[in-house]
Design a protein around this motif. Structure first.
Motif, mmCIF file in Angstrom:
data_model
loop_
_atom_site.group_PDB
_atom_site.id
_atom_site.type_symbol
_atom_site.label_atom_id
_atom_site.label_comp_id
_atom_site.label_asym_id
_atom_site.label_seq_id
_atom_site.Cartn_x
_atom_site.Cartn_y
_atom_site.Cartn_z
ATOM 1 N N THR A 65 48.650 -103.970 56.559
ATOM 2 C CA THR A 65 49.979 -103.350 56.499
ATOM 3 C C THR A 65 50.750 -103.578 57.794
ATOM 4 O O THR A 65 51.960 -103.849 57.774
ATOM 5 C CB THR A 65 49.841 -101.841 56.242
ATOM 6 O OG1 THR A 65 49.141 -101.637 55.011
ATOM 7 C CG2 THR A 65 51.209 -101.182 56.163
ATOM 8 N N SER A 66 50.047 -103.490 58.914
ATOM 9 C CA SER A 66 50.712 -103.701 60.202
ATOM 10 C C SER A 66 51.244 -105.124 60.332
ATOM 11 O O SER A 66 52.307 -105.354 60.920
ATOM 12 C CB SER A 66 49.730 -103.401 61.342
ATOM 13 O OG SER A 66 48.581 -104.225 61.251
ATOM 14 N N LYS A 108 54.430 -105.416 58.291
ATOM 15 C CA LYS A 108 55.510 -104.707 58.973
ATOM 16 C C LYS A 108 56.034 -105.528 60.152
ATOM 17 O O LYS A 108 57.250 -105.639 60.358
ATOM 18 C CB LYS A 108 55.003 -103.353 59.466
ATOM 19 C CG LYS A 108 56.073 -102.499 60.131
ATOM 20 C CD LYS A 108 55.524 -101.144 60.528
ATOM 21 C CE LYS A 108 56.597 -100.288 61.189
ATOM 22 N NZ LYS A 108 56.072 -98.954 61.584
ATOM 23 N N ASN A 168 59.886 -107.317 60.645
ATOM 24 C CA ASN A 168 60.749 -107.205 61.823
ATOM 25 C C ASN A 168 61.110 -108.574 62.387
ATOM 26 O O ASN A 168 62.256 -108.814 62.778
ATOM 27 C CB ASN A 168 60.053 -106.363 62.899
ATOM 28 C CG ASN A 168 59.893 -104.914 62.491
ATOM 29 O OD1 ASN A 168 60.674 -104.394 61.688
ATOM 30 N ND2 ASN A 168 58.879 -104.251 63.022
ATOM 31 N N ALA A 174 63.616 -100.259 55.142
ATOM 32 C CA ALA A 174 62.294 -100.678 55.618
ATOM 33 C C ALA A 174 61.384 -101.111 54.488
ATOM 34 O O ALA A 174 60.636 -102.085 54.614
ATOM 35 C CB ALA A 174 61.651 -99.531 56.396
ATOM 36 N N HIS A 223 59.616 -104.800 54.089
ATOM 37 C CA HIS A 223 58.155 -104.874 54.003
ATOM 38 C C HIS A 223 57.725 -105.620 52.742
ATOM 39 O O HIS A 223 56.796 -106.448 52.768
ATOM 40 C CB HIS A 223 57.567 -103.465 54.007
ATOM 41 C CG HIS A 223 56.075 -103.439 54.110
ATOM 42 N ND1 HIS A 223 55.262 -103.612 53.015
ATOM 43 C CD2 HIS A 223 55.248 -103.268 55.178
ATOM 44 C CE1 HIS A 223 54.000 -103.551 53.392
ATOM 45 N NE2 HIS A 223 53.955 -103.343 54.698
#
Length: 411
Positions: free
Chosen positions: A237-238, A241, A245, A352, A356
């Motif tokens: 998930t990180s 994300k 960005n 967001a 994502h």
């Protein structure tokens, strides 16, 4: 705990895509993320192509080529899956690659017998996938003596295999279950199908939610879907994300209109895009592995025409750059979608969850793209080897002789 899952099917050899499909199937189960691989090898395929000791194949391609050929000859190549819940596998002592190898070697005779294949004519290969919730074994097998193509396998055959595997695997547990029901006092000596059914019903009642989830994973999804399993678990998930960005940052270096292609970008934009590609390869080892598979496949193809080490080293760099450019262009495709969405709604792209979702979709598509590209090149290599009789081209032979003639090796 739940009982084991067994699935089996085949594609008809007369179908024009079966031979290639069987080749690709073996490549996928042997190499894809999740497959436990042999030390110092790029695959995890093992099995037996003749009676004797278990074999760790030098390459998955040697099995895939045979499968492709037997399909062309009208022989059936069966695809099967054996799976347990993780807790069950641990109870059975199936803790590592070696344990699963021993398990299938002990039980492959059951699979052969129920499919009316004599053990001396059985050829099989398997790969262990150590997935978190359902470790499983993919098996391909065929009868090397088969002369008549089969059009149909009765559903009762895999069902009988499943029940026999349960009897053999859970014999002690079933006897314990019978003892709990005082059936041991009745002179119980035989593990019948009725007992297997009752044993499974008992297991379902112990943990109905886990059992339903496990059953659904393998019984309500097409087997081909399992082979092309979703790769969401390969993406942190990180990571998604962070990529979201970075995509939004890169968007500001792109024009709002016009064609987006790597070769048309300003140099400054190319630098930022190249940096993002390198970040992706460093961040996702599975993507990096698939890029390396692509490079290796291209090198195998190049070796058919040249054996000059300097040229091959140069080609390696070219193929790596080619793969990275493909990734860059796929990133640009996602950025094009972002730009289009911006034009349709000024606020939507800044949400967001939308960023994502786009980032995760991009990562999944990159994994699938590189996997498919590498496999197509492997097929191309095998086709050319077949045409060339498995030998180097005349130019490659000439280069080899020129390099070795001063060593007294020229003939």
């Amino acid at each position: 705990m739940s009982a084991l899952i067994y699935k089996q099917r085949f594609f008809h050899p007369n179908h024009p895509k079966t031979a290639v499909s069987n080749y690709v199937h073996i490549g996928y189960i042997a190499t894809r993320p999740g497959a436990v691989k042999h030390p110092n090898k790029r695959h995890g395929l093992f099995g037996k192509l003749k009676p004797g000791p278990l074999q760790a194949f030098d390459s998955w391609q040697e099995v895939a080529r045979i499968a492709r050929q037997i399909s062309r000859e009208g022989k059936n190549m069966y695809r099967s899956v054996i799976s347990f819940q993780t807790s069950t596998a641990l109870e059975l002592g199936l803790m590592d690659f070696s344990d699963w190898q021993q398990y299938i070697e002990q039980h492959i005779a059951t699979v052969a017998a129920q499919n009316q294949i004599k053990i001396e004519n059985l050829c099989w290969a398997a790969a262990f996938h150590n997935e978190r919730d359902h470790p499983h074994l993919h098996i391909v097998f065929w009868d090397k003596s088969q002369t008549i193509t089969k059009n149909f396998t009765h559903p009762e055959i895999p069902n009988r295999i499943r029940k026999q595997l349960i009897k053999d695997t859970f014999a002690y547990k079933i006897k314990q279950f019978c003892a709990l029901r005082d059936e041991a006092k009745s002179g119980f000596t035989e593990l019948t199908d009725r007992l297997v059914d009752e044993f499974e019903d008992y297991l379902k009642r112990l943990n109905p939610k886990a059992f339903r989830t496990f059953q659904h994973r393998f019984e309500h999804e097409d087997e081909d879907f399992l082979i092309r399993f979703p790769k969401h678990h390969l993406i942190e998930t990180s990571s998604a994300k962070h990529l979201a960005n970075r995509l939004f940052e890169l968007r500001h270096f792109l024009p709002p209109t016009g064609r987006l292609a790597y070769q048309l970008l300003p140099q400054e934009t190319k630098i930022h895009l190249d940096e993002l590609v390198q970040e992706l390869l460093n961040d996702n080892r599975y993507l990096a592995q698939l890029v390396e598979d692509y490079v290796q496949a291209k090198l195998e193809l190049a070796r058919l025409y040249t054996s000059d080490p300097d040229r091959m080293e140069k080609q390696r760099g070219n193929y790596q750059a080619e793969a990275e450019k493909r990734i860059a262009n796929r990133i640009l495709s996602t950025l094009r979608t972002m730009i289009k969405m911006e034009m349709e709604s000024a606020s939507a792209i800044r949400q967001a969850d939308r960023q994502h979702a786009l980032a995760e979709q991009l990562l999944l598509e990159l994994l699938n793209m590189m996997e498919n590209l590498a496999m197509r090149i492997r097929l191309d290599v095998d086709d050319k080897l077949n045409v060339m009789g498995g030998e180097l081209s005349k130019q490659a032979k000439k280069e080899w002789l020129l390099r070795h003639k001063d060593r007294g090796m020229e003939r």
